[in-house]
Design an enzyme around this catalytic site. Structure first.
Site, PDB file in Angstrom:
ATOM      1  N   SER A 182     -68.667  -3.719 -81.015  1.00  0.00           N
ATOM      2  CA  SER A 182     -69.796  -3.197 -80.238  1.00  0.00           C
ATOM      3  C   SER A 182     -69.405  -2.481 -78.963  1.00  0.00           C
ATOM      4  O   SER A 182     -70.163  -1.649 -78.463  1.00  0.00           O
ATOM      5  CB  SER A 182     -70.759  -4.341 -79.895  1.00  0.00           C
ATOM      6  OG  SER A 182     -70.100  -5.343 -79.133  1.00  0.00           O
ATOM      7  N   HIS A 210     -73.609  -3.670 -85.946  1.00  0.00           N
ATOM      8  CA  HIS A 210     -73.569  -2.283 -85.474  1.00  0.00           C
ATOM      9  C   HIS A 210     -73.207  -1.294 -86.585  1.00  0.00           C
ATOM     10  O   HIS A 210     -73.009  -0.111 -86.298  1.00  0.00           O
ATOM     11  CB  HIS A 210     -72.590  -2.155 -84.313  1.00  0.00           C
ATOM     12  CG  HIS A 210     -73.065  -2.822 -83.066  1.00  0.00           C
ATOM     13  ND1 HIS A 210     -73.872  -2.199 -82.139  1.00  0.00           N
ATOM     14  CD2 HIS A 210     -72.875  -4.097 -82.608  1.00  0.00           C
ATOM     15  CE1 HIS A 210     -74.141  -3.034 -81.151  1.00  0.00           C
ATOM     16  NE2 HIS A 210     -73.558  -4.193 -81.414  1.00  0.00           N
ATOM     17  N   LYS A 241     -81.202  -3.155 -84.289  1.00  0.00           N
ATOM     18  CA  LYS A 241     -80.487  -1.951 -83.868  1.00  0.00           C
ATOM     19  C   LYS A 241     -80.939  -0.762 -84.715  1.00  0.00           C
ATOM     20  O   LYS A 241     -81.947  -0.133 -84.424  1.00  0.00           O
ATOM     21  CB  LYS A 241     -78.987  -2.211 -83.925  1.00  0.00           C
ATOM     22  CG  LYS A 241     -78.581  -3.351 -82.972  1.00  0.00           C
ATOM     23  CD  LYS A 241     -77.156  -3.748 -83.095  1.00  0.00           C
ATOM     24  CE  LYS A 241     -76.798  -4.826 -82.071  1.00  0.00           C
ATOM     25  NZ  LYS A 241     -77.513  -6.102 -82.278  1.00  0.00           N
TER      26      LYS A 241
END
Length: 396
Positions: A182, A210, A241
């Site tokens: 990340s 991610h 996300k």
């Protein structure tokens, strides 16, 4: 005598080291997903994890609105009591089909998933092998499990092999890694990890927080992109996300899911999320699978932004992730850089220790499919000028 005075002294030390954190108010700009509001100012948002630009998508918002009207505001209890509403089971079926796995289990967020899953799989007498740059939720899960914590140097498979051999006689062995890290945006060496887990008889857990939505033909993640999904024992991902909503999931065998329902404490002892959140996730999941143009646009913009920053004189790592860090080093200078960026209309957060190693404080930029080429080109020019003004970049 005030027994809490020590906190004030510790806060003073944090402030002196430019390490104190504070909450800053931000508001969305609904009609412009690539921007946020701070006070009366509109800022280009280069800090969000909303990689595909879905957080303000009208279809997701409408799906959540309808669910509020039919399911109510809250779930009222944990899933093992009365909170296991029909939307949970439907979403888990959708996740399992999407990931091509036997079964899936939904958690409230990624932190609870990692701490709950690791704590359910290992304990005293076991060992967890963890990349030293893994997310804090993984580290906390290992500490809470009471298993031995064997950290290997970042992406260093020779070091991991040495540790696996050292602990080869442990009862249970678990290798855990982020798929995309990340703070740097680089990828785990998943093929090598699969080979080592087979050689030493370890379990392999991969966190796609991610990389989910970004990689794979339908956004399944990096493991699917590399064709390794069947070689991963515990597959974790988030919906907070790329999917623009909230929550997290784990995929694996029916046996694994049954075990977690009985042993994952954050699942057992937490109130279930509101059904409206699940409805929004379901819509986001559907959009991610069919709107391939979002991934294509994201990769093109990420490549452009990286190349522009390199041309401006910054040292930018090779890769195609939307996470693009600019290493500054000094904590105070990184805060000055962040403040100067905001003054020029750019929201980009300073990341400092302990989130990153000492001496590697950085501005962590992140690109979204909601951005335009012109926005990134203009932003790069401003970033370059500020870098020169602060002495982070040399004139040339």
């Amino acid at each position: 005598m005030n027994t809490m005075n020590w906190i004030e002294k510790e806060l003073e030390l944090l402030a002196e080291a430019s390490l104190e954190r504070s909450l800053r108010r931000s508001s969305p700009v609904i009609e412009s997903p690539g921007y946020i509001m701070r006070g009366e100012r509109v800022l280009l948002n280069l800090s969000s994890n909303d990689y595909l630009g879905l957080a303000q998508h009208p279809a997701i918002i409408e799906r959540m609105r309808k669910a509020l009207l039919t399911e109510g505001a809250g779930s009222g209890a944990s899933r093992l009591v009365t909170g296991n509403r029909p939307p949970y089971e439907r979403l888990e079926e959708e996740i399992a089909i999407w990931q091509k796995c036997e079964a899936a289990l939904f958690f409230a967020n990624g932190y609870m998933t990692n701490t709950g899953v690791i704590g359910a799989l290992v304990s005293r007498g076991d060992v967890v092998f963890s990349d030293q740059w893994n997310h804090a939720s993984i580290t906390d899960g290992i500490v809470g499990s009471r298993a031995e914590h064997a950290r290997y140097r970042h992406r260093d498979m020779a070091h991991l092999r040495t540790l696996l051999h050292k602990y080869r006689d442990k009862r249970r062995k678990l290798i855990v890694t982020d798929a995309v890290f990340s703070m740097d945006g680089d990828q785990a060496p998943l093929r090598e990890l699969v080979a080592l887990k087979r050689e030493f008889g370890a379990m392999l857990m991969v966190d796609e927080a991610h990389s989910g939505g970004v990689y794979g033909k339908r956004g399944e993640g990096l493991c699917h992109e590399l064709g390794l999904q069947d070689d991963v024992d515990i597959h974790v991902g988030t919906f907070s996300k790329s999917f623009g909503v909230y929550g997290a999931y784990i995929c694996g065998s029916h046996m694994l899911i049954r075990w977690l329902i009985n042993k994952a404490r954050p699942l057992i002892y937490s109130t279930a999320l509101p059904p409206s959140i699940l409805a929004g996730i379901s819509e986001g999941l559907a959009l991610v699978q069919v709107q391939h143009w979002r991934r294509e646009r994201l990769f093109a913009l990420s490549e452009l932004f990286r190349s522009l920053l390199r041309a401006a004189g910054f040292t930018i790592s090779v890769g195609n992730s939307p996470i693009v860090p600019v290493i500054v080093g000094d904590n105070a200078m990184t805060l000055r850089f962040m403040g100067a960026l905001e003054a020029e209309g750019i929201a980009a957060v300073a990341i400092r220790p302990p989130t990153v190693p000492d001496g590697t404080a950085r501005i962590r930029f992140s690109v979204s499919a909601a951005h335009t080429e012109k926005e990134l080109t203009d932003a790069t020019e401003q970033i370059r000028n500020i870098g020169i003004q602060l002495g982070v970049l040399k004139r040339g």
